[in-house]
Design a protein around this motif. Sequence first.
Motif, mmCIF file in Angstrom:
data_model
loop_
_atom_site.group_PDB
_atom_site.id
_atom_site.type_symbol
_atom_site.label_atom_id
_atom_site.label_comp_id
_atom_site.label_asym_id
_atom_site.label_seq_id
_atom_site.Cartn_x
_atom_site.Cartn_y
_atom_site.Cartn_z
ATOM 1 N N GLY A 18 0.815 -1.207 0.000
ATOM 2 C CA GLY A 18 0.000 0.000 0.000
ATOM 3 C C GLY A 18 0.844 1.251 0.000
ATOM 4 O O GLY A 18 2.049 1.213 -0.257
ATOM 5 N N GLU A 19 0.189 2.414 0.278
ATOM 6 C CA GLU A 19 0.938 3.651 0.410
ATOM 7 C C GLU A 19 1.828 3.557 1.655
ATOM 8 O O GLU A 19 1.611 2.737 2.550
ATOM 9 N N TRP A 20 2.834 4.420 1.692
ATOM 10 C CA TRP A 20 3.751 4.356 2.825
ATOM 11 C C TRP A 20 3.034 4.680 4.117
ATOM 12 O O TRP A 20 2.291 5.644 4.234
ATOM 13 N N MET A 21 3.254 3.853 5.123
ATOM 14 C CA MET A 21 2.705 4.080 6.452
ATOM 15 C C MET A 21 3.646 5.022 7.205
ATOM 16 O O MET A 21 4.752 5.310 6.775
ATOM 17 N N ASP A 22 3.199 5.476 8.380
ATOM 18 C CA ASP A 22 4.010 6.389 9.169
ATOM 19 C C ASP A 22 5.267 5.714 9.696
ATOM 20 O O ASP A 22 6.284 6.356 9.909
ATOM 21 N N GLN A 23 5.189 4.411 9.939
ATOM 22 C CA GLN A 23 6.276 3.683 10.581
ATOM 23 C C GLN A 23 6.989 2.800 9.560
ATOM 24 O O GLN A 23 6.389 1.910 8.971
ATOM 25 N N LEU A 24 8.289 3.070 9.328
ATOM 26 C CA LEU A 24 9.058 2.258 8.396
ATOM 27 C C LEU A 24 9.601 1.017 9.107
ATOM 28 O O LEU A 24 10.076 1.096 10.240
ATOM 29 N N LYS A 25 9.547 -0.114 8.413
ATOM 30 C CA LYS A 25 10.089 -1.365 8.956
ATOM 31 C C LYS A 25 11.574 -1.445 8.596
ATOM 32 O O LYS A 25 11.938 -1.397 7.424
ATOM 33 N N VAL A 26 12.419 -1.580 9.622
ATOM 34 C CA VAL A 26 13.866 -1.443 9.459
ATOM 35 C C VAL A 26 14.583 -2.732 9.845
ATOM 36 O O VAL A 26 14.228 -3.380 10.846
ATOM 37 N N ALA A 27 15.587 -3.089 9.060
ATOM 38 C CA ALA A 27 16.524 -4.149 9.413
ATOM 39 C C ALA A 27 17.915 -3.552 9.508
ATOM 40 O O ALA A 27 18.287 -2.707 8.687
ATOM 41 N N ILE A 28 18.681 -3.971 10.501
ATOM 42 C CA ILE A 28 20.055 -3.504 10.673
ATOM 43 C C ILE A 28 21.008 -4.641 10.326
ATOM 44 O O ILE A 28 20.847 -5.767 10.809
ATOM 45 N N ILE A 29 21.977 -4.326 9.483
ATOM 46 C CA ILE A 29 23.035 -5.276 9.160
ATOM 47 C C ILE A 29 24.252 -4.886 9.979
ATOM 48 O O ILE A 29 24.865 -3.839 9.749
ATOM 49 N N GLY A 30 24.614 -5.718 10.940
ATOM 50 C CA GLY A 30 25.687 -5.412 11.868
ATOM 51 C C GLY A 30 25.154 -5.429 13.289
ATOM 52 O O GLY A 30 23.958 -5.207 13.517
ATOM 53 N N ALA A 31 26.045 -5.699 14.247
ATOM 54 C CA ALA A 31 25.619 -5.745 15.647
ATOM 55 C C ALA A 31 26.666 -5.158 16.586
ATOM 56 O O ALA A 31 26.612 -5.371 17.788
#
Length: 375
Positions: A18-31
């Motif tokens: 759908g259209e962009w929601m307010d909250q982006l889903k994020v993945a981090i590469i690295g720890a």
Amino acid sequence: MVWPCTKFGLVLKSHSGGEWMDQLKVAIIGAGKRAQEYMRVLTAMSDQFRLVAVCSDNQAFPDGLADFTDVSTYSDGEALFANHQIDLGVVASDPMKVHDDSIKVLEHDVHLLADTPIGVDLPSIDRLGRLAQLHRVIVEVSEPYFRRPHERIKQKLVQSGLIGDINFAYARFIGHGYHAVNVLRSYVGFDIPPTRVWGFQRDYGVEPHSLPSGAEIQSEQWQHGIIEFRGGVRAVYDFTSAAYQSPIRWRRAKANTEIYGRRGMCVGLDVAVGDGSGETKEVSVKRRTIKVDEIDVVDAYVVDSAPEIVWENPYRTYPLTDGQISLAAALTSIQEAIQTGSAPEYGLFNARTDREIDMAMANSSDRQGESIEIL
């Protein structure tokens, strides 16, 4: 070379369709430490971002990761992207792996926020640009130096014209190579192209001693760079490798910048202009802070000029340190670019330019300080 990839002429969709929601889903590469700082920022800004997954190939996840609810951990990036719909991939892995990890994110049609350095040479950086266009995604680079609050007010001061057009800028111990270049270009103007550089580098012996990390050193490397820009403005930086941790140097505690304009100057945050009578008029710069969840958060920097020059912290409602504010700025830069299709604040082109200048200065040093033209 394909530059720049900034606008798309279409409504960007989220991976949920759908259209962009307010909250982006994020993945981090690295720890590592840098990745953990992103985790803290994303947690503080959970109204705008949702940390979904973290991937580390050595499986060395921080103990505090257990405090993040609903965060999946992976040692394999392929599995991460197969199991989750990710809007934004943040690459904060080992510096020597940033480029390869960034390619993996782009190849999965995911927007990218990459840490520095983004490539070992210009062709590798250009490859990221081509992949971004091919997969119709946006790339932002998390260069933190020019995004720090005390740098933002210097940029606003220069842009106001209070000290006049810039003749010369100087950075001492701010950072090595592309970091120092980034800060200096933020004063001169990212839109002003460099034309020529000179570089000098030499190792010197020091009294053998231990660093806080436990490492032993008996030498330091000094770097000196000169950048000439279109129009004749010049910028210079000095840096020693011992500035980061060595007790025989100031560990950047006295790192400083100097900006000299036609009407005045800004040395650190000490501002002065001519008053028209042959005297120097000092202009104060004040830092205002507020308490947010027991954290002293910068609220604003104010230059006591007429009119006042003010930089207000757009993240002052979040419990973020100055260093974390620079990461928040990078995150919201690409967030806005994703949601509107506009260009990110810094972008791959500026990151490439900073790196190009950095590598040209190294080339100059190898040639005993011979000037290198930037085309």
